[in-house]
Every structure is written in structure tokens, then in C-alpha cells.
Scaffold this active site. Structure first.
Site, short mmCIF file in Angstrom:
data_model
loop_
_atom_site.label_atom_id
_atom_site.label_comp_id
_atom_site.label_asym_id
_atom_site.label_seq_id
_atom_site.Cartn_x
_atom_site.Cartn_y
_atom_site.Cartn_z
N ASP A 25 9.41 -3.09 26.85
CA ASP A 25 10.50 -2.11 26.85
C ASP A 25 11.27 -1.87 28.13
OD1 ASP A 25 9.72 -1.54 24.26
OD2 ASP A 25 9.19 0.63 24.64
N HIS B 142 12.45 9.40 29.93
CA HIS B 142 11.17 9.07 29.99
C HIS B 142 10.46 8.82 30.97
CE1 HIS B 142 11.15 9.13 25.63
NE2 HIS B 142 12.00 8.18 25.33
N GLY C 4 9.83 3.69 28.64
CA GLY C 4 10.42 3.86 27.66
C GLY C 4 11.97 3.69 28.03
N ASP D 150 17.68 14.29 22.17
CA ASP D 150 17.31 12.87 21.68
C ASP D 150 15.96 12.90 20.66
OD1 ASP D 150 17.32 9.93 23.49
OD2 ASP D 150 15.50 10.35 22.41
N ASP E 67 20.25 8.89 19.01
CA ASP E 67 19.08 8.20 18.07
C ASP E 67 18.60 9.10 17.25
OD1 ASP E 67 17.86 9.53 20.23
OD2 ASP E 67 16.80 7.88 21.05
N TYR F 252 20.52 3.75 19.39
CA TYR F 252 20.55 2.42 19.44
C TYR F 252 21.10 1.56 18.09
CZ TYR F 252 17.51 4.05 22.96
OH TYR F 252 17.11 4.71 23.87
ZN LIG Z 1 15.40 8.48 22.29
#
Ligand SMILES: [Zn+2]
Lengths: 208, 378
Positions: free
Chosen positions: B84, B125, B133, B160, B249, B293
């Protein structure tokens, strides 16, 4: 994971001569519910807060015991115990089958620790890996040699670290594997797994 | 005021990574094509010392070494070099440039600016001691700390789809920071946290709020709980400034998560946030971007953010030339309108558990409010 990894030590103990009233105050003060009773270095019984309350209640079949009674009169004498090298699942099984809330841990007859239901819940949390930032994959595998290796091999190839892996048998010749992985991309992993013929339960396939 | 510099796009984990700088390229070119692009303020990059206001020195040292291409044996322990969050040359500076943008936003707010839109950042994150992340440094927390050190009370709102864990843990014991995260439940989704019982510790108790939502939550249910929770929490906490992480997202097209917001919900959410800022923080609000994304959805959501932020009218269709160029470049069709298609051609199939999902979300909201009410409301 062994009993020694989840047990608490040192253990607070009392002597058989302590009075019920003193013992109850001791439990409240220390915020605990189980008291091992030790005489001359040997475990001779165990007393729970429930034993104590019943002993001093008028609901006690023999009538309420006065607060000055020694704990030896109210304790359970046949104590189920564990060894530090027992696996945690064995401790859990013994506690579940005996419907008991704690296990004193003995080594060479010496009391070295205590395991309670709470400690086993902590162990479960740790086993599931939920304490690490992670996503969750759930896969149903045929119950046969090499399937789990195929799954972990796939994850390794994608550079995904596994924080925890739990698996349990399912009816119909299957094993359910629950994997916590350090990635945000569980959907993409799931897609890749499906292409390899795996049955992925979570995350689900989106119909759009 | 908009903050942006082209070097935000240096934060690049490689062509197949979802946290793609192409999103910014597409977004800024769309705003140009729409004729609404205004010259942004170009922020300085954050210094090492500024990063150290919320991160450990040992993490920063590892990021620096990895950026120079040095081999660092314990990199994975710090959340780096993973699938990631892989390392890339110049990563330290690229991350500091993003931090610099959000921090500049905080400075502008302190200097009297009301609304700031930072077209980047939102790396929620990243934790004190660990990258996580896709997030190397936590630009949001650096900005929040700058604001609290100046004596302001900060409300942080995270829309988010993932839990804003990094920001939450960094400010977990601070009473002058309210964190409020709405996200898909961590039962299945990364990072696994964001439970209603995470309400803060010490002086921070009752000031960290999490509303974990059921997978497949749709517009109406999201807006229902959002409108019940956010003004209530802001009214009780009385912040001086609102910091918003505007991850895109939670959109139904997102490939990494399972909430089902459409652009219509996003438009409503963004308008509500501006209203709340007016009502509770004297209009002071700092927006950052975040996750997102699906290129198609993310760019439309952030274009909405830009337009609503400036109070501009919303176009129906996207510019033909822009569509043509990007469809050719991405080799796939794009939604030709700013908003998602609407019924009768609904964007996704009907969710059979719709009612149950909405009920569970309401129940979670009630339990959360019960838990924090004694601490938050005086
Ligand atoms: Zn996110």
C-alpha cells in the site's frame, strides 16, 4: 498462544483464615472477582464474589454465615487449574465445559498466574489481528491439502502482509478462512482471487 | 482561497497504485476546461520541524533515508515499503509539499481568511510513528496542531469512506480537537477502527466521534445521519474552525469500498458543510482532498467541491474536448455529466436490504450520541 502468554501474574491470594467480610472488602478494593486461597504455599481453594455474596445471604441454604466466618468455610475446594504451557484453546474449553470464570495456573504445585474469561477475550482480539490497521478478507476453501497455501501464496505474491489468519471448518467439506491484511485494496485482491477460482465471501462482488 | 502547486503530483507511488496523481491532473484540467480555474496560492513545502510537531523523529528519519534510496532494514515496522505504501525516490519532499499546502491553509485561516480549499492532502491514515494506507505524513494533523497551538478550537470532519484513524489517534487525548469521522464500518474495511466506543481518552474523552456505517449505505440514509450528527456535535463543541477531509471514495463507483453515495449526496453534503461553517465557526473552514480511487467519480466529486466552494453554478455536461481527451488517454468511457445519471436509468441496481441498512445506521447514531452526550454537552 499459550496460557503463560495470556495469564495474569503475580496473583493476589488470601489465606484460609481470612474472614468473609475481610475477603469481600479485599475483592472490592482490588476490583477483582476471583480469590485463590493459599495455605503454606499451596492452593487449597478458590472463592468468587458470587460464593461470598451467597454465603452471607439469607438465600444460603444453610442460612447466612456471619461475616467473621473464615473463607475456608465458603470456598470451593476442588479447583480446576491450568498449566502455563497449556494452549489457550484448551483453557477456553475447560472453562466453557465447566462453566467456570477463571483458572488458577499451577507450575510444580506453585500458583504462578490466573486466567479469567476477560483474558481469553483479550487473546481472541489479539488472534483476530484487529489491533493493527487492516482490512478483512473471507474466503471459503475446499477442505484439502494445499488450499490455504494457495491463498497465502497469492497474497505473498501481491506483497500483502497478513496480520492474522483464522480458519474454521464449515459443513460440506469446506474451511472458512478469515484473513486480516494490511491493505486498503481488499476489493482488488478479491477480484484477483476470484479470477484464480477462489470463492470469496467478503468483500462481495459488486454488481456494477 | 485555493491552495495548490503542480508538485503535489510528485506524491506518486507508481502507475498501478490507486493513489494516483492523475486525479489531480484530470481535476485541474477539467476546471480549466470549465473556465473556472483561478490562480491558486502556491504553498511552501513544510519543514522537517513542522512535520515533527505530530510525527516521531524515528519515522521521519526512515522516510528520509528511504527517499534517498538507502536500504532501511526495519522499514515495514514503520508502515513503509509495503504494497500500500511503497517507497519512491523523493518521497520525503513530496509528502512535505502536501503537508505544506494544508499547513498554509491553517496559516491563512489564522491570518483572517474564511474559506480555504487545499487541492491536495487529506492523508488521514498516517500516524505518529507509522505511515499507513497510502499516507506518509499527516498533513491534516500538522495543520490542526498549528491551529490549536495558536489557541483555536478545531473541529475535524472526515467524510472519506475509510476511518480517519491517524488524525483520531494523534489528537486522541486533546480536548481542543473534536474529530468526527463518518465511514464504512471497520468490521470489514481498512483500517478496521472507527468504532463508536473510540471516544477519546483523558481530556479528549467525548471529543472523538465515529459513525461507522453499514456497507451499501445509500444517499438518503447517509444524509439522514449526517444532518442529525454533525450540527449537533458542532453546536455542542463550539469550534473556532472546521477542517474537512473530503475523500471521494464513498462514491458508489469507488473500487476500494462499499458505500453508495452519488454526486447528488456529495453536493448536498458540501453545501451543508458550508452552512454549518457559517453557523458554528463564523464561516472559517479548511477543506483538503483525500481518498477517491475511481478517476471518473473522484474528479467529478472534487469538481463539485471546487464549484460549490466558490458558489459557482453547476454545469450539466462536462466539456466535450476534455471528455474526448481523457477518454482517449484512459481508454475507457467517462460519465459525460457532472452528476451521476439519475432514474429511470439508476446508476446501480436496487439494494434489497435498503430499509434494514438505514435502520442500523440510525441505531448506530443513537448509540454514539448516547455515549458522547454526557461528555460533549454541558
Ligand atoms: Zn479513503
Amino acid at each position: 498462544m499459550l496460557v503463560k502468554d495470556v495469564m495474569r501474574s503475580p496473583v493476589l491470594t488470601v489465606e484460609p483464615g481470612m474472614t468473609l467480610e475481610e475477603a469481600y472488602r479485599f475483592l472490592l478494593e482490588k476490583g477483582i472477582r476471583h480469590l485463590p486461597v493459599v495455605a503454606e504455599g499451596k492452593l487449597v481453594g478458590i472463592l468468587t464474589d458470587r460464593d461470598l455474596r451467597l454465603a452471607m445471604s439469607h438465600l444460603n441454604p444453610g442460612g447466612p454465615l456471619p461475616g467473621s466466618t473464615p473463607v475456608a468455610a465458603a470456598m470451593t475446594r476442588k479447583v480446576v487449574t491450568a498449566h502455563p504451557l497449556d494452549p489457550v484453546e484448551e483453557a477456553a474449553r475447560v472453562m466453557r465445559e465447566g462453566k467456570i470464570g477463571c483458572l488458577p495456573v499451577l507450575e510444580d504445585g506453585r500458583l504462578v498466574g490466573m486466567v479469567t474469561g476477560i483474558d481469553l477475550l483479550d487473546a481472541l482480539l489479539k488472534l483476530t489481528g484487529v489491533t493493527e490497521p487492516s482490512g478483512r478478507l473471507e474466503v471459503r476453501l475446499p477442505d484439502r491439502v494445499g488450499e490455504l497455501a494457495r491463498l497465502t501464496g497469492f497474497l505473498a505474491e501481491r506483497g500483502v502482509n497478513i496480520h492474522s489468519l483464522l480458519s474454521y471448518p464449515e459443513d460440506g467439506g469446506f474451511v472458512r478462512a478469515v484473513v486480516r491484511v494490511n491493505t486498503l485494496e481488499t476489493h482488488l485482491l478479491a477480484e484477483g482471487l476470484r479470477q484464480e477460482g477462489f470463492e470469496v465471501i467478503w468483500p462481495p462482488k459488486k454488481p456494477w | 482561497m485555493v491552495i495548490y502547486r503542480d508538485e503535489y503530483r510528485l506524491y506518486d507511488f507508481g502507475p498501478s497504485h490507486p493513489f494516483s496523481p492523475v486525479r489531480l491532473e484530470m481535476l485541474t484540467s477539467l476546471l480549466h476546461a470549465l473556465g473556472v480555474w483561478r490562480q491558486p496560492l502556491e504553498p511552501p513545502e513544510a519543514t522537517r520541524e513542522e512535520v515533527l510537531t505530530v510525527h516521531s523523529e524515528r519515522l521521519v528519519k526512515r522516510v528520509e533515508a528511504a527517499s534517498r534510496g538507502e536500504r532501511v532494514p526495519d522499514l515495514e515496522y514503520y508502515g513503509l515499503g509495503t504494497g500500500d505504501t511503497p517507497v519512491f525516490p523523493g518521497m520525503d519532499r513530496a509528502a512535505r509539499i502536501l503537508v505544506g499546502g494544508t499547513l498554509e491553509g491553517a496559516r491563512r485561516i489564522l491570518a483572517g481568511e474564511k474559506r480555504v480549499l487545499q487541492l491536495g492532502g487529506g492523508l488521514h491514515h498516517a500516524q505518529y510513528d507509522r505511515a499507513s494506507g497510502f499516507c506518509v505524513y499527516n498533513d491534516l494533523s500538522v495543520a490542526i496542531r498549528h491551529l490549536t497551538q495558536a489557541g483555536l478550537r478545531v473541529a475535524y470532519l472526515d467524510i472519506d469512506v475509510h476511518h480517519g484513524d491517524g488524525v483520531q489517534w494523534i489528537h486522541y487525548e486533546e480536548k481542543e480537537v473534536l474529530t468526527l469521522s463518518l465511514h464504512e464500518t471497520g468490521r470489514y474495511l481498512f483500517p478496521g477502527t472507527g468504532h463508536i466506543h473510540e471516544i477519546g481518552r483523558g481530556e479528549g474523552v467525548g471529543r472523538k466521534l465515529n459513525l461507522p456505517l453499514e456497507p451499501f449505505t445509500e444517499d438518503e440514509s447517509y444524509l439522514e445521519v449526517f444532518e442529525a450528527l454533525v450540527p449537533w456535535a458542532l453546536g455542542a463543541f463550539r469550534p473556532d474552525v472546521l477542517v474537512v477531509q473530503s475523500g471521494a471514495d464513498a462514491h458508489y463507483q469507488d473500487p476500494l469500498a462499499d458505500l453508495l453515495l452519488t454526486t447528488r449526496a456529495y453536493e448536498a453534503i458540501l453545501r451543508l458543510i458550508l452552512e454549518y461553517a457559517q453557523a458554528y465557526t463564523g464561516g472559517r473552514v479548511l477543506f483538503t482532498l483525500g481518498g477517491g480511487y475511481s478517476l471518473d467519480a473522484t474528479v467529478r466529486v472534487w469538481a463539485l467541491l471546487y464549484l460549490v466552494f466558490h458558489g459557482l453554478p453547476l454545469p450539466e455536461r462536462l466539456p466535450e474536448g476534455w471528455l474526448k481527451e481523457w477518454q482517449a488517454r484512459l481508454e475507457k468511457p467517462l460519465t459525460p455529466t457532472l452528476h451521476d445519471p439519475q432514474a429511470p436509468r439508476a446508476p446501480y441496481p436496487e439494494i434489497p436490504r435498503k430499509e434494514e441498512i438505514a435502520r442500523r445506521n440510525l441505531l448506530t447514531l443513537e448509540r454514539l450520541m448516547e455515549l458522547v452526550r454526557p461528555h460533549l454537552v454541558h
